[in-house]
Enzyme design. Structure first.
Site, PDB file in Angstrom:
ATOM      1  N   SER A  36     -25.543 -16.318  28.299  1.00  0.00           N
ATOM      2  CA  SER A  36     -26.372 -16.396  27.317  1.00  0.00           C
ATOM      3  C   SER A  36     -25.682 -15.498  26.235  1.00  0.00           C
ATOM      4  O   SER A  36     -24.535 -15.810  25.941  1.00  0.00           O
ATOM      5  CB  SER A  36     -27.579 -15.649  27.589  1.00  0.00           C
TER       6      SER A  36
ATOM      7  N   GLY B 263     -29.111 -11.393  26.884  1.00  0.00           N
ATOM      8  CA  GLY B 263     -30.507 -10.740  26.222  1.00  0.00           C
ATOM      9  C   GLY B 263     -30.670 -10.860  24.822  1.00  0.00           C
ATOM     10  O   GLY B 263     -31.292 -10.064  23.987  1.00  0.00           O
TER      11      GLY B 263
END
Length: 538
Positions: free
Chosen positions: A236, A157
């Site tokens: 990520s 995120g």
């Protein structure tokens, strides 16, 4: 969706008696932990899996604990375990919903499936709060090993959004099919997790992750897990967090293995102390708490009493910001260190002056990371289609592929750690974002396939897609069960089921046939090619 564009003290382990698994396990039975007794329940689909949600591992980081290292939570009050904890506060990011620009929908041919996926980018419907430091456990102790390998997932995120409550991260299928214990965690995000205070703690969000791992070490045996076989994995920003973790605690990692998916400490580069300080004082000034001339203790007290919504309203828009990740890990030379950034003009290495934890590493990227990111940026009139393609390919290489190659080389060649490298190629009807150009195997497209949680509300899974997911779960679990040798024994033939057949995965060597392609042609199993086949420009 889990990522936006481009953008501590050790607690004593519990007594051995409390760490012992009961001789007979009942689904959903109450488990005694350092946080208190936790009630469980059967998972929604995998009914033999016990699910424990919203377990606090640290005290609410509010008031005088805001911007401070986490303080371990201990208690005796029963925890219901029925609901996920609140997500940590995100930045004031723009949501992509029914008002997603029609221009971009038309230009890129964004599909109905794609719009549905993009609409989840800010995790709509998940409650948010500063009281958010919780974790979740899925386990199936009544079968398989008495002490199971443990996998702890750090969500992505861009360090400004995300939550362990995102449906894609539900761990019931992992726990049901692969005889492991699956844990997901929350950690402080954006300004709350990475405040940039030059006179205080720069990276509370990373300290949250460490405390969650400590909680797992001290409590997971009561859920049937093996505290000596914990694998930390993430995608990520979560992948970058795993990498930062290896640098921050090289001599006491607790965990036994690392899996970094589409994120490294150099690719999702940390902030400089100067930028972090600038953003800290921008916010303190906007809230009327003072500036660099204000006594630090006075300023901090004011900032700790400011209402959270007022604080968030002052932050940079994390999509329009000129900084790719304005609120993110900050170089402090204690937890976060400077990293060389692989590119056309630099050496293909990561930080070579600070040690990393001597642990086995599985690392990889997707085939077209920027298939997600380019959808947020209108085509540039000054660029031809070929030039646009070249630009986004460069972004793939600069942000993801080259840093992953450098980290794999660092682990394998310099440190001599067992290292494996993969590349995700899976493209399926219910994961496609766009058609002009095709989004391909974009950033984050493998996560729901890995967890077995792809949204089938509009389009169902293909037969091959299900097999690919089973194969990947098997591979990740094989690594977790034995990080040094598990993948070396895991099957890699296209056998239609995945696992158990053929040669094992080869350890990574750049110039040899060692790069494992997953989801290749939509089939389970692994296609192995030269390790540096895709590393142009690195």
């Amino acid at each position: 969706m889990r990522c936006l564009p481009l953008i501590i003290a050790l607690a004593a382990p519990l007594a051995a008696a409390s760490a012992c698994r009961p001789p007979k396990w009942t689904v959903g039975q109450t488990v005694h932990t350092s946080s208190g007794p936790v009630e469980g329940h059967a998972a929604s689909t995998a009914s033999e899996v016990s699910e424990y949600l919203g377990i606090p591992y640290a005290q609410p980081p509010v008031g005088s604990l805001r911007f401070q290292p986490p303080v371990r939570y201990t208690g005796e009050t029963k925890i219901s375990g029925k609901s996920f904890g609140a997500a940590c506060f995100p930045s004031n990011i723009s949501a992509f919903d029914a008002d997603f620009p029609q221009e971009l929908i038309d230009v890129y041919g964004i599909t109905e499936v794609g719009r549905r996926i993009l609409a989840t980018i800010t995790n709509p419907g998940i409650p948010v709060s500063e009281d958010c430091l919780t974790l979740n456990v899925w386990t199936k102790p009544q079968t398989g090993e008495k002490r199971k390998a443990v996998m702890v997932y750090i969500h992505g995120g861009s360090f400004v959004s995300g939550s362990s409550a995102v449906p894609a991260y539900n761990g019931q299928f992992f726990a049901d099919q692969e005889d492991i214990v699956l844990v997901t965690i929350n950690y402080r995000l954006t300004f709350f997790g990475f405040p940039g205070n030059p006179h205080g703690h720069q990276n509370p969000g990373l300290l949250d992750q460490r405390m969650a791992v400590e909680w797992v070490r001290d409590n997971i045996a009561s859920f049937g897990g093996d505290p000596k076989r914990i694998t930390l994995f993430g995608e990520s920003a979560g992948g970058a967090s795993v990498d930062h973790y290896s640098f921050a605690w090289p001599h006491d990692p607790i965990v036994a293995g690392l899996i970094s998916m589409s994120g490294t400490a150099s690719g999702i580069a940390p902030r400089s102390a100067a930028l972090a300080t600038e953003l800290w004082y921008n916010t303190t000034t906007a809230l009327g708490c003072g500036d660099a001339t204000t006594p630090p203790s006075t300023l901090l007290t004011c900032m700790q009493s400011a209402p959270a919504p007022s604080l968030i309203a002052t932050l940079l828009n994390t999509i329009d910001s000129p900084n790719s990740v304005p609120y993110s890990p900050t170089i402090d030379s204690t937890l976060v260190f400077p990293h060389h950034h692989p590119s056309n003009n630099t050496t293909n290495t990561t930080n070579t002056t600070h040690p990393t934890a001597p642990l086995p590493l599985l690392i990889g990227t997707t085939d077209n990371e920027s298939g997600l990111f380019r959808l947020f940026v209108p085509p540039q009139p000054s660029l031809t289609p070929a030039q646009e393609t070249t630009f986004w390919h460069h972004q793939n290489q600069h942000r993801f592929v080259c840093p992953a190659a450098a980290r794999a080389n660092h682990s394998s060649h310099r440190d001599g750690n067992p290292t494996w490298r993969y590349r995700w190629h899976g493209v399926f009807p219910n994961t496609a974002l766009s058609t002009t150009p095709p989004s391909g195997a974009y950033h984050d497209s493998e996560v729901a396939v890995l967890f077995g949680t792809v949204d089938e509300g509009l389009v169902g899974n293909t037969k091959g897609q299900g097999e690919v997911g089973r194969y990947m779960r098997g591979a990740w679990a094989a690594f977790a069960r034995d990080p040094a040798k598990g993948l070396g024994r895991y099957g890699r033939e296209f056998d239609g089921v995945g696992g158990g057949m053929g040669e094992g995965w080869p350890r990574y060597v750049a110039g040899e046939e060692t790069l494992v392609r997953l989801g290749w042609e939509g089939r389970a199993g692994a296609s192995v090619v030269r390790g540096d086949l895709y590393d142009d420009g690195c």
